[in-house]
Design an enzyme around this catalytic site. Structure first.
Site, PDB file in Angstrom:
ATOM      1  N   ASP A  64       0.874  -1.171   0.000  1.00  0.00           N
ATOM      2  CA  ASP A  64       0.000   0.000   0.000  1.00  0.00           C
ATOM      3  C   ASP A  64       0.916   1.227   0.000  1.00  0.00           C
ATOM      4  OD1 ASP A  64      -1.480   2.231   0.779  1.00  0.00           O
ATOM      5  OD2 ASP A  64      -2.711   1.111   2.217  1.00  0.00           O
ATOM      6  N   VAL A  65       0.896   1.983  -1.098  1.00  0.00           N
ATOM      7  CA  VAL A  65       1.876   3.072  -1.255  1.00  0.00           C
ATOM      8  C   VAL A  65       1.683   4.203  -0.247  1.00  0.00           C
ATOM      9  CG1 VAL A  65       2.344   2.654  -3.711  1.00  0.00           C
ATOM     10  CG2 VAL A  65       0.471   4.220  -3.054  1.00  0.00           C
ATOM     11  N   TYR A 164     -10.100  14.510  -5.692  1.00  0.00           N
ATOM     12  CA  TYR A 164      -9.240  14.003  -6.778  1.00  0.00           C
ATOM     13  C   TYR A 164      -8.515  15.154  -7.490  1.00  0.00           C
ATOM     14  CZ  TYR A 164      -7.938  11.447 -11.029  1.00  0.00           C
ATOM     15  OH  TYR A 164      -7.245  10.882 -12.083  1.00  0.00           O
ATOM     16  N   LYS A 168      -4.453  15.995  -7.811  1.00  0.00           N
ATOM     17  CA  LYS A 168      -3.719  16.120  -9.076  1.00  0.00           C
ATOM     18  C   LYS A 168      -3.036  17.495  -9.176  1.00  0.00           C
ATOM     19  CE  LYS A 168      -4.557  11.972 -10.479  1.00  0.00           C
ATOM     20  NZ  LYS A 168      -3.475  10.977 -10.637  1.00  0.00           N
TER      21      LYS A 168
HETATM   22  C1  BGC Z   1      -9.874  10.553 -14.353  1.00  0.00           C
HETATM   23  C2  BGC Z   1     -10.907   9.933 -15.247  1.00  0.00           C
HETATM   24  C3  BGC Z   1     -11.435  10.982 -16.237  1.00  0.00           C
HETATM   25  C4  BGC Z   1     -10.312  11.721 -16.920  1.00  0.00           C
HETATM   26  C5  BGC Z   1     -10.808  12.856 -17.809  1.00  0.00           C
HETATM   27  C6  BGC Z   1      -8.810  11.213 -15.192  1.00  0.00           C
HETATM   28  O1  BGC Z   1      -7.815  11.755 -14.394  1.00  0.00           O
HETATM   29  O2  BGC Z   1      -9.316   9.539 -13.516  1.00  0.00           O
HETATM   30  O3  BGC Z   1     -11.964   9.420 -14.470  1.00  0.00           O
HETATM   31  O4  BGC Z   1     -12.230  10.336 -17.223  1.00  0.00           O
HETATM   32  O5  BGC Z   1      -9.419  12.235 -15.968  1.00  0.00           O
HETATM   33  O6  BGC Z   1     -11.779  13.643 -17.164  1.00  0.00           O
END
Ligand code: BGC
Length: 266
Positions: A64-65, A164, A168
């Site tokens: 598990d990172v 998310y 990123k």
């Molecule tokens: C996500 C995907 C998404 C894509 C474009 C990715 O980083 O994990 O779920 O389809 O970006 O939106």
């Protein structure tokens, strides 16, 4: 062409989706590959069998990172098997989507822990080994390469996916800051920003004609990406062919970042 012959690579989250294609591409380019996984050991083992059958070299390691001790042990196992590391692909990533006001702390932390802390823990182990070992001239002109799997969502805000997208955006600055710090040691750090790629993480966006048609309105090039599109980019970024490339995010997205809504408006 075996541009990565004799080099050893670790790919996190390598037993499905983008990680799988990246691991397979690195192996066909001649690298010894560690297939890191956290669940579904059979698929990881199957990859090892396939890579070996094709004349390559691979092992599967469970970790598990987001756990410091597990990451440490994984690198030790890699060093025991392959001696060192030349290429790290920080790829393991998850989504826990939720409307913001309903998002639980667990959903927030799970995504940050894997997508961001996992990258930190693995990159730290790799960087320590790169610095200890230095350049090995007959393998690569660099002392090591780190590739971070980012996303178009390091740039494109994403409602309903705040955890998310935040991870990123964090990966973008993580990767660039690390690149700045390690470049004087001839260690290269870059990121790849995939757009919509046909993998399990976004299955609901492509598994019916209706959802695929909707998705394609966001992609000027008119097709969904395949994991192999990312595998090829990773081989290039890991090889000496890209030796002067430092601290970038290479977007591989069919033009998703081109504000496609403006092709008919504005
Ligand atoms: C996500 C995907 C998404 C894509 C474009 C990715 O980083 O994990 O779920 O389809 O970006 O939106």
């Amino acid at each position: 062409m075996q541009q990565l012959k004799g080099q050893s690579a670790l790919v996190t989250g390598a037993n499905s989706g983008i990680g799988k294609a990246v691991a397979e591409s690195l192996a066909s380019a001649g690298a010894n590959v560690v297939i890191n996984y956290v669940s579904d050991p059979d698929s990881a083992q199957q990859m090892v069998t396939n890579i070996k059958a094709a004349g390559g070299n691979a092992i599967a390691i469970k970790a598990d990172v987001s756990k410091e001790d597990q990451v440490h042990d994984m690198f030790q196992k890699m060093f025991d098997t392959f001696g060192t590391i030349d290429i790290l692909v920080n790829n393991a990533g998850i989504q826990k989507d939720s409307p913001f006001v309903d998002m639980t702390l667990d959903q927030w932390m799970a995504v940050i822990n894997v997508n961001l802390t996992g990258y930190f823990l693995c990159a730290r182990e790799a960087a320590r080994e790169f610095l200890r070992r230095g350049i090995v001239k007959d393998r690569s002109v660099a002392a090591g390469k780190i590739i971070c799997m980012s996303s178009v969502h390091e740039r494109i805000p994403w409602a309903g996916h705040v955890n998310y997208a935040s991870s990123k955006g964090g990966i973008m600055m993580f990767s660039k800051s690390l690149s700045q710090e390690l470049a004087p040691h001839h260690i290269r750090v870059n990121a790849i920003g995939p757009g919509a790629i046909r993998t399990p993480i976004n299955k609901s966006a492509w598994d019916t004609q209706e959802s695929l048609d909707r998705l394609l309105t966001l992609i000027p090039y008119g097709r969904i990406g395949e994991p192999e599109d990312i595998g090829k980019a990773a081989v290039w970024l890991a090889s000496d062919e890209s030796d002067y490339v430092n601290g970038i995010t290479l977007f591989v997205d069919g033009g998703m970042l081109l504000y496609p809504g403006f092709s008919t408006n504005g």
